[in-house]
Design an enzyme around this catalytic site. Sequence first.
Site, PDB file in Angstrom:
ATOM      1  N   ASP A 271       0.857  -1.108  -0.107  1.00  0.00           N
ATOM      2  CA  ASP A 271       0.011  -0.118   0.010  1.00  0.00           C
ATOM      3  C   ASP A 271       0.672   1.374   0.225  1.00  0.00           C
ATOM      4  OD1 ASP A 271       1.035  -0.126   2.363  1.00  0.00           O
ATOM      5  OD2 ASP A 271      -0.735  -0.758   3.492  1.00  0.00           O
TER       6      ASP A 271
ATOM      7  N   GLU B 250      -0.248  -9.137  -1.209  1.00  0.00           N
ATOM      8  CA  GLU B 250      -0.670  -8.375   0.045  1.00  0.00           C
ATOM      9  C   GLU B 250      -1.884  -7.751   0.031  1.00  0.00           C
ATOM     10  OE1 GLU B 250       2.129  -7.366   3.378  1.00  0.00           O
ATOM     11  OE2 GLU B 250       1.057  -5.553   3.505  1.00  0.00           O
TER      12      GLU B 250
ATOM     13  N   GLU C  12      -2.037   5.272   2.995  1.00  0.00           N
ATOM     14  CA  GLU C  12      -2.082   3.858   2.598  1.00  0.00           C
ATOM     15  C   GLU C  12      -3.255   3.096   2.166  1.00  0.00           C
ATOM     16  OE1 GLU C  12      -0.237   4.803   5.010  1.00  0.00           O
ATOM     17  OE2 GLU C  12       1.820   4.343   4.733  1.00  0.00           O
TER      18      GLU C  12
ATOM     19  N   HIS D  48       7.094   5.309  12.817  1.00  0.00           N
ATOM     20  CA  HIS D  48       7.391   6.069  11.594  1.00  0.00           C
ATOM     21  C   HIS D  48       6.241   6.650  10.782  1.00  0.00           C
ATOM     22  CE1 HIS D  48       5.879   3.285   8.547  1.00  0.00           C
ATOM     23  NE2 HIS D  48       6.221   2.160   9.408  1.00  0.00           N
TER      24      HIS D  48
ATOM     25  N   ARG E 182       3.346   8.393   8.754  1.00  0.00           N
ATOM     26  CA  ARG E 182       2.791   9.568   8.383  1.00  0.00           C
ATOM     27  C   ARG E 182       1.952  10.317   9.334  1.00  0.00           C
ATOM     28  NH1 ARG E 182       5.296   9.742   3.380  1.00  0.00           N
ATOM     29  NH2 ARG E 182       5.647  11.532   2.491  1.00  0.00           N
TER      30      ARG E 182
ATOM     31  N   HIS F 184      13.705   5.342  12.317  1.00  0.00           N
ATOM     32  CA  HIS F 184      13.515   5.598  10.734  1.00  0.00           C
ATOM     33  C   HIS F 184      14.353   6.631  10.164  1.00  0.00           C
ATOM     34  CE1 HIS F 184      11.440   6.375   7.033  1.00  0.00           C
ATOM     35  NE2 HIS F 184      10.621   5.420   7.255  1.00  0.00           N
TER      36      HIS F 184
HETATM   37  C1  UD1 Z   1       6.942   4.807   3.537  1.00  0.00           C
HETATM   38  C2  UD1 Z   1       5.510   4.594   3.021  1.00  0.00           C
HETATM   39  C3  UD1 Z   1       4.838   3.721   4.027  1.00  0.00           C
HETATM   40  C4  UD1 Z   1       5.615   2.640   4.602  1.00  0.00           C
HETATM   41  C5  UD1 Z   1       6.841   3.130   4.948  1.00  0.00           C
HETATM   42  C6  UD1 Z   1       7.774   1.967   5.505  1.00  0.00           C
HETATM   43  C7  UD1 Z   1       4.514   6.025   1.434  1.00  0.00           C
HETATM   44  C8  UD1 Z   1       3.679   7.230   1.297  1.00  0.00           C
HETATM   45  N1  UD1 Z   1       4.664   5.586   2.807  1.00  0.00           N
HETATM   46  O1  UD1 Z   1       6.864   5.690   4.468  1.00  0.00           O
HETATM   47  O2  UD1 Z   1       3.429   3.356   3.765  1.00  0.00           O
HETATM   48  O3  UD1 Z   1       4.945   1.938   5.654  1.00  0.00           O
HETATM   49  O4  UD1 Z   1       7.496   3.629   3.775  1.00  0.00           O
HETATM   50  O5  UD1 Z   1       8.949   2.569   6.000  1.00  0.00           O
HETATM   51  O6  UD1 Z   1       4.545   5.294   0.512  1.00  0.00           O
HETATM   52  N2  UD1 Z   1      14.500   8.422   4.250  1.00  0.00           N
HETATM   53  C9  UD1 Z   1      15.736   8.291   4.056  1.00  0.00           C
HETATM   54  N3  UD1 Z   1      16.403   7.081   3.906  1.00  0.00           N
HETATM   55  C10 UD1 Z   1      15.673   6.056   3.295  1.00  0.00           C
HETATM   56  C11 UD1 Z   1      14.175   6.059   3.650  1.00  0.00           C
HETATM   57  C12 UD1 Z   1      13.654   7.304   4.022  1.00  0.00           C
HETATM   58  O7  UD1 Z   1      16.501   9.421   4.220  1.00  0.00           O
HETATM   59  O8  UD1 Z   1      16.231   4.874   3.323  1.00  0.00           O
HETATM   60  C13 UD1 Z   1      14.000   9.533   4.562  1.00  0.00           C
HETATM   61  C14 UD1 Z   1      13.566  10.534   3.394  1.00  0.00           C
HETATM   62  O9  UD1 Z   1      13.782  11.814   4.095  1.00  0.00           O
HETATM   63  C15 UD1 Z   1      12.249  10.329   3.065  1.00  0.00           C
HETATM   64  C16 UD1 Z   1      11.608  10.356   4.207  1.00  0.00           C
HETATM   65  O10 UD1 Z   1      12.695   9.361   5.059  1.00  0.00           O
HETATM   66  O11 UD1 Z   1      11.948  11.669   2.336  1.00  0.00           O
HETATM   67  C17 UD1 Z   1      10.083   9.605   4.128  1.00  0.00           C
HETATM   68  O12 UD1 Z   1      10.195   8.519   3.170  1.00  0.00           O
HETATM   69  P1  UD1 Z   1       8.903   8.147   2.813  1.00  0.00           P
HETATM   70  O13 UD1 Z   1       9.081   6.779   1.933  1.00  0.00           O
HETATM   71  O14 UD1 Z   1       8.150   9.488   1.926  1.00  0.00           O
HETATM   72  O15 UD1 Z   1       7.941   7.885   3.864  1.00  0.00           O
HETATM   73  P2  UD1 Z   1       7.880   6.945   4.899  1.00  0.00           P
HETATM   74  O16 UD1 Z   1       7.420   7.414   6.273  1.00  0.00           O
HETATM   75  O17 UD1 Z   1       9.127   6.119   4.934  1.00  0.00           O
HETATM   76  N1  UDP Z   2      12.961  -3.329   9.788  1.00  0.00           N
HETATM   77  C1  UDP Z   2      14.124  -3.530   9.622  1.00  0.00           C
HETATM   78  N2  UDP Z   2      14.939  -2.768  10.287  1.00  0.00           N
HETATM   79  C2  UDP Z   2      14.571  -1.756  11.182  1.00  0.00           C
HETATM   80  C3  UDP Z   2      13.147  -1.787  11.596  1.00  0.00           C
HETATM   81  C4  UDP Z   2      12.346  -2.532  10.821  1.00  0.00           C
HETATM   82  O1  UDP Z   2      14.484  -4.315   8.636  1.00  0.00           O
HETATM   83  O2  UDP Z   2      15.378  -1.182  11.598  1.00  0.00           O
HETATM   84  C5  UDP Z   2      11.623  -4.452   9.288  1.00  0.00           C
HETATM   85  C6  UDP Z   2      10.909  -5.042  10.123  1.00  0.00           C
HETATM   86  O3  UDP Z   2      11.325  -6.325  10.467  1.00  0.00           O
HETATM   87  C7  UDP Z   2       9.643  -5.090   8.911  1.00  0.00           C
HETATM   88  C8  UDP Z   2       9.821  -4.204   8.242  1.00  0.00           C
HETATM   89  O4  UDP Z   2      11.328  -3.627   8.280  1.00  0.00           O
HETATM   90  O5  UDP Z   2       9.908  -6.486   8.153  1.00  0.00           O
HETATM   91  C9  UDP Z   2       8.637  -3.080   8.444  1.00  0.00           C
HETATM   92  O6  UDP Z   2       9.136  -1.843   7.873  1.00  0.00           O
HETATM   93  P1  UDP Z   2       8.352  -0.812   8.186  1.00  0.00           P
HETATM   94  O7  UDP Z   2       8.061  -0.516   9.552  1.00  0.00           O
HETATM   95  O8  UDP Z   2       9.155   0.466   7.613  1.00  0.00           O
HETATM   96  O9  UDP Z   2       7.031  -0.374   7.067  1.00  0.00           O
HETATM   97  P2  UDP Z   2       5.709  -0.935   7.385  1.00  0.00           P
HETATM   98  O10 UDP Z   2       5.552  -2.458   7.964  1.00  0.00           O
HETATM   99  O11 UDP Z   2       5.062  -0.196   8.365  1.00  0.00           O
HETATM  100  O12 UDP Z   2       4.967  -0.791   6.073  1.00  0.00           O
END
Ligand code: UD1
Ligand code: UDP
Length: 751
Positions: free
Chosen positions: A468, A490, A504, A580, A582, A613
């Site tokens: 999602d 999923e 999501e 983490h 939003r 995160h």
């Molecule tokens: C995203 C997904 C969310 C998912 C989550 C898993 C959307 C809108 N959100 O949210 O559904 O649950 O990932 O973690 O699709 N960043 C880094 N390095 C990384 C990753 C993130 O610097 O490797 C920082 C960046 O500044 C980026 C911010 O995190 O802009 C947010 O990342 P983003 O993918 O937009 O949102 P998440 O909260 O990670």
């Molecule tokens: N995870 C990881 N490293 C971390 C924290 C989480 O590999 O430091 C893994 C966790 O085991 C799970 C997945 O990341 O499989 C979940 O990701 P996240 O919480 O970012 O996203 P969501 O599941 O909420 O979409």
Amino acid sequence: MSSNEWLNMLMTFVIACVSTAILTPFSIRLAYRIGAMDVPKDKRKIHSKPMPRIGGTAFIAGFLISTLIMFLFCNIDRSVNFLEIDLIGFYLGAIIIALVGFLDDVNTKEKGLKPTTKLFGQIIAALCMVFSGARILYINIPFLETYGLNDILSIIITVGWVVGVTNAINLLDGLDGLASGVSAIAVLSLLAIFILNGTAPIVLILVAALLGGLLGFLPYNFNPAKTFMGDVGSNFLGYTLAAVSMMGMAKTYTLMAIILPVIVLALPIFDTLFAIVRRILSGKSIMEADRGHLHHRLVDLGLSQKQAVLVLYAVTAMFGIFAIVLMESSIWKAIGFLVIMAILVLFERRNIRIRNRKGLPKEQVKNLSDGGKLRVMLVFGTRPEAIKMCPLILELKKREDIVTIVCVTAQHREMLDQVLEAFNIVPDHDLNIMKAKQTLTHITSEVLKGVYDVIQEERPDIVLVHGDTTTTMAAAEAAFAAKVKVGHVEAGLRTYDKYSPFPEEMNRKIVTQIADLFFAPTENNKNNLLKEAINEDEIYITGNTVIDALKTTVKEDYKFTHPVLQTIDFDKKVIFMTAHRRENLGKPLHDICEAVKEIAETIEDVEVIYPVHLNPAVQEVAHEVLDGLDNVHLIEPLDVITTHNLINKSTIVLTDSGGIQEEAPSLGKPVLVLRNETERPEAVTAGTVKVVGTDKDTIVREATKLLTDSYAYEKMSKATNPYGDGNACDRIVEAIRYYFGLTKKRVKDLK
Ligand code: UD1
Ligand code: UDP
């Protein structure tokens, strides 16, 4: 031609062919060693993996070895009728032009040489050829006379011909085996023409060497290619083709002297002329590369690389035969031949259209993929998608009837790369879209466009998306726009609150509308889809692929290598936490962190491990509230193997993550969900997960109860696994094979 001349030609051909075939693997090794690799970075590139790109050095060596042996050891007449060819000048030009190409190929960091530098090198090489004696001395204007050229004009026209043909071959070198195969066919046609018009032996030797070199190289360059010829190859090829066509026609004073080589090389020449006109008309620089070449258009029509190349081989052969017929008989016979060819081409077009995979009904697709193989493309961009798609990639790659294409959007960068590395997966396409503090519109627009272009290039039969995220939604949209089937891994999770989780819940609803195949982890997820009138036949209950991943990552005797984790006493009460989402950013996250602070300060023997995160909005709050507490460890995101083993060794889990709500129950760890709802009610029903929201007091109360009341803890810590048996990937792959008719047996749902 005397039998001696035939024998010389044959020997040249064989030496060139064999030595090139032997030397090409060395050129591949050299390319890896010196980094002369073509890394696919933009949509003009049809290939998907880094490719060695100095294969041309092998046929250059083959050409030099064979011709030098012949010229040094066999007594070959060096005169080309009235042209006295100084071979040293000819070889010098060939080496200069190849060197220019080689420098361009190895200079990968600075994106190659400047166009003007390359042009300058090509002109110098062409001048060497002119001064070696090989030059155009006459020009025939159709229906007028033959004009002798003065020196200046002769030099300008010769240099123009050499540079023009060189660049034409260069531009043609855009599909596996295209430039080498088309050149080989053109060379064969020239050879036939030269034999028929009694061309001098020296030219026949050069042509035979060129043909041998190309045929020795072609098996390595034809699809799927092991190496590209590179600019080193195409420059040399263009130069020698220009040279031999000029030398071979030196004796012919009629219009044919110009027309026949142009016809033989019509494909590269006209494709280049059209490219120039196209770029001028669209106001671009004529040097600016684009994706409008004939071979690109054929691929865009839906042909595979191989099909497109074979079509262009056929076109080149047709032009070659036309040139031979034109030379040997009347213009009318030649035109008659063209008419017959045109009729055959029109007939073949029907077949080509049938082979086109775009938007075909599913029952036809099985006949159409690469040699009967199904092309499955997976698109993902964030950490959780990667964790759940990587086991599926590994399962797909086990099947011989499937071609697996991996496209990552890199919505996450570092956190995605950690997962790819853990599963040892190198994506075929990386859109690299992540920006700090990115917005939903940024992600959506970049993914939509980027994935659409990759789909055009790869022509998958089905695109698989996961869950999602915004990558998921936009990738599904892109596949829909390209009329490619979508499989949703999923599928069917719902909270029925449009803004929670945000975005999501809306993302997965949109994907439900688009998808053709639904892989629901649980029966509850399937029921959600049925409520939205999804056809039951298209839904499979598969279990969640994360359980497949857990089977490979968790080891009871796992030893942490992370320096912080090595210091943790796991006999204490260890809380593993993540946050983490939003919708939790801002005050909810602040309250969560305040709750954790209170827990850490009030409960004895507690250690909190919080891999934070990388979102700056998360980092700021976590560090502001929790820095400075000895028993709260704020660390960088962990790799998936460490994380799974850490969950396994922790006492309880506090999280707003979706994936962790699935993992922890199967490892027997109680989870407090830091959200107001969950789309994963199965573990709540089973009693291992409790939704506690983001209110500080509630979190403190519930966590304290679990950590201090052993009865409450025991009740929640039963290992239950509503999310599958670890065979979800196999079910998904079999369901896809069934959908496309590769198996007659419909896979059974997870019970
Ligand atoms: C995203 C997904 C969310 C998912 C989550 C898993 C959307 C809108 N959100 O949210 O559904 O649950 O990932 O973690 O699709 N960043 C880094 N390095 C990384 C990753 C993130 O610097 O490797 C920082 C960046 O500044 C980026 C911010 O995190 O802009 C947010 O990342 P983003 O993918 O937009 O949102 P998440 O909260 O990670
Ligand atoms: N995870 C990881 N490293 C971390 C924290 C989480 O590999 O430091 C893994 C966790 O085991 C799970 C997945 O990341 O499989 C979940 O990701 P996240 O919480 O970012 O996203 P969501 O599941 O909420 O979409």
